[in-house]
Design a protein around this motif. Structure first.
Motif, short mmCIF file in Angstrom:
data_model
loop_
_atom_site.label_atom_id
_atom_site.label_comp_id
_atom_site.label_asym_id
_atom_site.label_seq_id
_atom_site.Cartn_x
_atom_site.Cartn_y
_atom_site.Cartn_z
N ARG A 28 5.79 1.95 5.80
CA ARG A 28 5.38 3.14 6.15
C ARG A 28 4.06 3.83 4.95
O ARG A 28 3.53 4.36 6.03
CB ARG A 28 6.53 4.26 6.27
N VAL A 29 4.47 3.41 3.75
CA VAL A 29 3.44 4.36 2.81
C VAL A 29 2.18 3.10 2.94
O VAL A 29 0.88 3.44 2.44
CB VAL A 29 4.12 4.44 1.95
N GLY A 30 2.22 0.92 3.26
CA GLY A 30 1.69 0.35 3.04
C GLY A 30 0.51 0.91 4.22
O GLY A 30 -0.77 0.90 4.07
N ASN A 31 0.95 0.99 5.20
CA ASN A 31 0.37 1.70 6.61
C ASN A 31 -0.71 2.92 5.64
O ASN A 31 -1.87 3.19 6.44
CB ASN A 31 1.36 2.24 8.10
N ALA A 32 -0.49 3.40 5.68
CA ALA A 32 -1.09 5.10 5.35
C ALA A 32 -2.28 4.39 4.37
O ALA A 32 -3.18 5.18 4.27
CB ALA A 32 0.13 6.23 4.68
N SER A 33 -1.80 3.93 3.94
CA SER A 33 -2.74 3.27 2.40
C SER A 33 -4.15 1.96 2.73
O SER A 33 -5.09 1.54 2.12
CB SER A 33 -1.95 2.68 1.17
N ALA A 34 -3.39 1.93 3.70
CA ALA A 34 -4.49 0.53 4.32
C ALA A 34 -5.67 0.75 4.79
O ALA A 34 -6.40 1.70 4.86
CB ALA A 34 -3.81 -0.44 5.65
N GLU A 35 -6.33 -0.70 3.93
CA GLU A 35 -8.12 -0.70 4.30
C GLU A 35 -8.47 -0.43 6.07
O GLU A 35 -9.66 0.49 6.43
CB GLU A 35 -8.77 -1.82 3.49
N ILE A 36 -7.96 -0.71 7.30
CA ILE A 36 -7.96 -0.85 8.27
C ILE A 36 -6.87 -0.66 9.13
O ILE A 36 -6.19 -0.41 8.77
CB ILE A 36 -8.44 -2.69 8.34
N GLY A 88 -3.88 -0.33 11.88
CA GLY A 88 -3.15 -1.67 12.35
C GLY A 88 -2.13 -2.57 11.31
O GLY A 88 -2.10 -2.98 11.01
N GLU A 89 -3.51 -2.66 10.12
CA GLU A 89 -2.91 -3.59 8.90
C GLU A 89 -1.69 -2.74 7.71
O GLU A 89 -1.71 -1.37 7.75
CB GLU A 89 -4.60 -3.76 7.57
#
Length: 254
Positions: A97-105, A107-108
């Protein structure tokens, strides 16, 4: 142990307060921030280097975690980056969940394992967060995977934080005999004005404090659209002990 209120506005950040975030400090413990909602990273900088704290996340609604991507930037790109990784305890899907919010693109998913040591809460499990300091996590009644915490000091003093929850047996059990109960109180007690099964009213927070026999009731997570005075008055009708609604910058010694 000392509790410093970084933010206490419920559901969204408010005009005078960040959303949920509470700094715990004490002898021989790594400073720990409980919840990390919008505005908390900025408020934390008044008291502590953000690169030197561990994090407890009770759940992953935006108002409790959405400054975490900013913390990743701090730990990765600060000119004097902290050594090692921060310990983050939270729900089982926190990395995604946090990784989705922090992703550069879109869907990543940003892999935060370079700077974060993620450790999921386990229902009913007690963990150490410093010599003699323990945290017991219990599942609460709230839409996502959500936890309340019972925090105990080396001297045996207890702070219980409900996180976000509606009434449920676990919140009464968690609060039993606590010295301080930090309870959300998002609504006044009018079923017509609130959906069921999400949050507590001031009345319900007072009922928990009274039935659990706590020493002091601290109210938090009051949204900008809810009158603090009304929530406080409701809680006082149910609980005869000290009742107080916390404010940003307030310090409470446990």
């Amino acid at each position: 142990m000392r509790l410093t209120v970084l933010g206490c506005s419920g559901s969204v950040s408010g005009p005078d307060s960040p959303a949920s975030g509470y700094l715990l400090t004490g002898p021989d413990m790594t400073p720990t921030v409980v919840d990390f909602g919008p505005g908390v990273l900025g408020a934390l900088q008044r008291y502590q280097d953000p690169g030197e704290v561990n994090i407890f996340l009770t759940h992953l609604h935006a108002d409790h975690c959405l400054d975490m991507p900013g913390l990743l930037v701090w730990r990765r790109y600060h000119p004097n980056p902290p050594s090692g990784r921060a310990i983050v305890r939270g729900p089982s899907d926190a990395s995604v969940r946090v990784g989705n919010a922090s992703a550069e693109i879109g869907g990543e998913c940003d892999d935060w394992s370079d700077v974060i040591d993620m450790r999921p809460w386990v229902e009913g499990e007690t963990v150490s967060f410093g010599p003699g300091y323990t945290a017991l996590a219990r599942r609460m009644y709230h839409p996502p995977e959500s936890y309340g915490l019972r925090l105990t000091t080396p001297a045996g003093r207890t702070l219980v934080y409900t996180g976000d929850t509606a009434l449920c047996p676990a919140v009464f059990e968690l609060a039993r005999g606590a010295d301080i109960l930090l309870s959300e109180a998002s609504w006044t007690h009018d079923p017509a004005n609130r959906p069921p099964g999400i949050h507590l009213s001031g009345t319900e927070a007072g009922q928990i404090a009274a039935e659990a026999g706590v020493g002091e009731l601290l109210l938090t997570h009051i949204p900008p659209w809810t009158a603090r005075e009304d929530v406080i008055a409701e809680a006082k009708e149910q609980f005869s002990g000290p009742v107080h609604a916390v404010s940003p910058g307030e310090v409470i010694d446990i």
